[in-house]
Every structure is written in structure tokens, then in C-alpha cells.
Scaffold this active site. Sequence first.
Site, PDB file in Angstrom:
ATOM      1  N   GLY A  53      17.695  17.309  59.083  1.00  0.00           N
ATOM      2  CA  GLY A  53      19.080  17.222  59.526  1.00  0.00           C
ATOM      3  C   GLY A  53      19.795  18.429  58.965  1.00  0.00           C
ATOM      4  O   GLY A  53      19.223  19.192  58.194  1.00  0.00           O
ATOM      5  N   CYS A  54      21.052  18.609  59.349  1.00  0.00           N
ATOM      6  CA  CYS A  54      21.767  19.793  58.909  1.00  0.00           C
ATOM      7  C   CYS A  54      22.078  19.696  57.420  1.00  0.00           C
ATOM      8  O   CYS A  54      22.038  20.667  56.699  1.00  0.00           O
ATOM      9  CB  CYS A  54      23.050  19.914  59.715  1.00  0.00           C
ATOM     10  N   GLN A  55      22.400  18.496  56.944  1.00  0.00           N
ATOM     11  CA  GLN A  55      22.845  18.383  55.553  1.00  0.00           C
ATOM     12  C   GLN A  55      21.875  17.636  54.646  1.00  0.00           C
ATOM     13  O   GLN A  55      21.823  17.878  53.463  1.00  0.00           O
ATOM     14  CB  GLN A  55      24.199  17.679  55.515  1.00  0.00           C
TER      15      GLN A  55
END
Lengths: 144, 413
Positions: A53-55
Site C-alpha cells: 500500500g502507499c503508507q
Amino acid sequence: MSQSIAEVQNEIVDEFSMLDGDMEMSIGYLMELGEQLPPMAEELKSDDNIVKGCQSKVWLNAELKEGKIEFEADSNTAITKGLVSLLVRILSGRTPQEVVDSDLFFVDKVGLNRFIGTQRSNGLGAMMKQMKIYGLAFSAKAGA
Amino acid sequence: MSKTLTGVKLDIEGIRKEFPVLNQEVNGKPLIYFDNAATNQKPQRVVDALVDHYKKDNANIHRGIHTLAERSTAAFEDTRKVIQRFINANEAEEIIFTKGTSESINLVASSWGRKFLNEGDEVLISTMEHHSNIVPWQLICEERGATLKVMPINEAGEIVIEELDGLITDKTKMVAFNHASNSLGTINPVKVIVEKAHAVGAKVLVDGAQSTSHLEVDVQDLNVDFFAFSAHKMYGPTGLGILYGKRTLLEKMPPYQGGGEMIKDVSFTKTTYNDIPYKFEAGTPDIANVIAFKKAVEFIEEVGKENIAAHEKELLDYATAKMESIDGVKIVGKAQDKVSVISFQVEGIHHFDLGMWMDAKGIAVRTGHHCTQPLMDHYGIEGTARASFSVYNTKEEIDIFVEALKDTISKFR
């Protein structure tokens, strides 16, 4: 003797309904659940097993044992780890076909869309997809 | 123009009343909006201007001869003059409307770069640039055979000025950097760098996305060649950016995109281009947002930039001191001069978890790499949580935020 996928989900829905939709209590409960997730072997936290995921990162490993998929997972963030633990609780120990056919209605019912709505941010949506892909891959193998 | 009340203690409660969005609960708690560096909120007058335009004046601009077209054109061009005055550009034709800071930078990289960058030339950026001031330069450098170089920063997050003489050479053709860093808050010494760049004949582009609503910007005094910024980070609508460029440069640059508006005459064998700024404004522009943006600029001028800066500095200092006193909190970016941005990490807690807990408590902060991955790499971190303040924020909100942060940390200990 073991509960069906639907039964486990209903159990989860019941657990969260006691929190009355309170966001802080829900997050706190998710973190507790995450802490109870059996630890994943460090060597399984490989790049191949990352659902990115991005974070936050999620690691997911699947093995077929006696016709059933054993999922192991972990995350580098506490809240995502709690979410991951729910999916493992529901889908681990199921046959590949059960995983493929599963309807994960608990997400809507618990209101977890808030956490997984942005697939980009925590990789949970991608993880749900990946679990089904494992189901498909193992059922194809069994059918071959 | 409304009168500026410089040096007067601001009536923050009065100001807050202009921002209806602030008056709501999130997850059962009063909203505290600390994500202003990503975008800040819009005063009622901006919302009204948008609605009024569509209700009363909507028409396509410039070539229409009817009354509504005339009204819309006049309002649209009026904003250009207001911006010219706001940043003290020499003339309104030096103000180009774009989609945002990113497009403004892409326009320069693409148009100026194609004409003026050659093999062996160098473009210099800084370590703390947003991806939008990195990638356009990478693209054009690759296309033109030029090299991208990077100004180093120190631990506090300031450009190491002493190293610049070795980096700015006669190979340097463009120096591009931000006025203020979105991740660290650092205010960069524009004039010092401009002087060094101009001494070797290089041009300077300053990314003003994070500075225009906080700092005094006078493009002639700064002597920058290009200045890019976005309306939505200064109480204006989203989807609208501005590029300021010196006339002499803009006139030499080829068009960026083709289409309506940007031409003088078109035939299948030859097209002649319009004069600046229209040469760079192909297609129907963002008319309503441009018109409403004027109201955002007026809001800033009415409150007074000095007053805004003073209030935000007070909030920055207050929050910094309070946060530094919390065990395990580390502020990333401790430059001497900062805008009201505080990036931070908490030992043992992922920024994603921090952000989710803050949201559960009604507090909006941003988490992640803030589109500055090379900067995060420099610090050896994946990301941070970031609180950033605007004029409508208060010390009381910071108190609540600090307590929320302490409470969140206690959940992990």
C-alpha cells in the site's frame, strides 16, 4: 465443528457492534486483535510476499496443507495488522474453493470501509484480492 | 482593495466564521483541520463568487461579443491584474493561468527546456523538492541530454549555501527550488540563490506553492525568472495554478500546448501564435475558479499578510515547544526560518497509525512521504505525520492536538 466463513464474519460483526461505531474504540480493538495475530516467520516477510500500500505494508504467505489454505500475515502498522488478522481469522483453514467463493460482507457491516476505502493507503483491499488469487491458484493446481 | 490592519491582533473567531467547513464534527469530535499545507479551506466569499458566477454571468470568455461573455471576460482578466499586484509582477501579461503548481513547472521545463537546454547543460534542484519540481526536470534533462544536480541540505533541513559555489557553474542553466518546503517548512533564501544563479547566467524557477499564503512575495524584488503557485493553498479553488514569468523569457519560449486561445491565425500550412499570456493558455480556461480566486486574494490582503505570518509563527512556535516536550516525539525539519509546517515522527509508532488515531479524535493531519521521497530517503525514513496551520487555527486547537497525541502514544506504550 468449525464455523463457516459466514459464521465467523457474523461473530466479528457482533464484536464490533458492541463498540457502537465509536472510532477510537474500534481502532483500539483492531490493535488488540493485531497483537493476537500469530507472529509471521521473518523469512516469510520477503519482497515476494509484500502486498504494497502507499503508507503501510502487508506481508501475506499462503500454503496448502491437507487441502486447506493456511494464511500467515503481518503488517508494519498496528491498525492494518488488526485488519489483516480479521481476514486471516475468516479465511485461513478453508479450502481453495471456499476462499474463492467467499463473500466478505463483514467489511460493509462493520463499517471497515473507512479503513480500506483507499486501497492506496494501506494495502488491505489489495490483500483481500491477493487471498482470492491464492485460492484460485491452489484450486487450479488441485484440478490439474 | 480593503484596508490591511497591520500589527492588529487578529479576530480569529471572526475569521473562523468565514469558513463554514470548520464548524462541524468529525467522528463525534469538533473538527481540527491541520492539513493546510495540502490544501487550506475556502472562505464563504470564494464559495459565493463561484456560485454567483454560474448563476449570473457564465459565458465563455475573450471571443464572445455578448453581454455575459463581456462580463465573464472582464472578471477573469481582473483576477490577472489582482495577482499581478499581489506578487508585484511588472505587468499582468506575465501572469499565466495553469492547472496548478505542477503544471506551471511542467510548462517551464517543457517549453523553456526544449528551447534553451542542450547536451551537457545542468539543471540544479534541491534535496527538499516536491516530486512536481523533480520529475518535470528529469523528463526534460533526459530528452535534452542535460544533467540534473541536487543542492544538499543539512540535518536541520536547510540548503547548504557554502556548497553552492561548487554546484552553480557555467554549465548550470536552470536553478529550481521551493520558496518553502511542504515537508519540512524550511523557508529557503531565494535572493541568495538567485544572485548566485544569475551570476553564471542561469535562470531561476521558484516553487511558491507553500509560501504565497504565508510570506510576502515580490517577484521583482526576489528577481526570480519564474514563480509557480497554486490557488487552492491560498484559500482559493482547487484546479487552478499560476505561473509568473519575466516577459523577455516568456516571449522567447515556444507554446506548451496547442489549441484555441493560444493562436493568432491558423492555416494548414502555418499557424502564428498569440501574444503572452494567451500563447500559454490553450483551450477554455478554468473561468469560474479564476474569477473566484480574486476573492481569496482579497481575503489574504484584508487580513494582512504580516498579520497572517505573525499569527502562524506564534502557532508554529507554540506547537513546536509543546511537541518537543513529549517523550518520543521527533520533529523532522528544524530550520531557523520555517512556515507553519511541523513534520514529526513518534518512536515506535508508524505514521499511518498516528494519522488514523488523530482522525478518530477529529484531527486532520497528513501522513506519508508528502511527495518528497528523495527527501525522506535523505533522512532515512519512510514518512512522517505532518501538522500545518493556517490563519484560522488557534492555540486551543493545538492544546487539544497535543493531548490527543499524548493519548495516542499511551495506547502504544
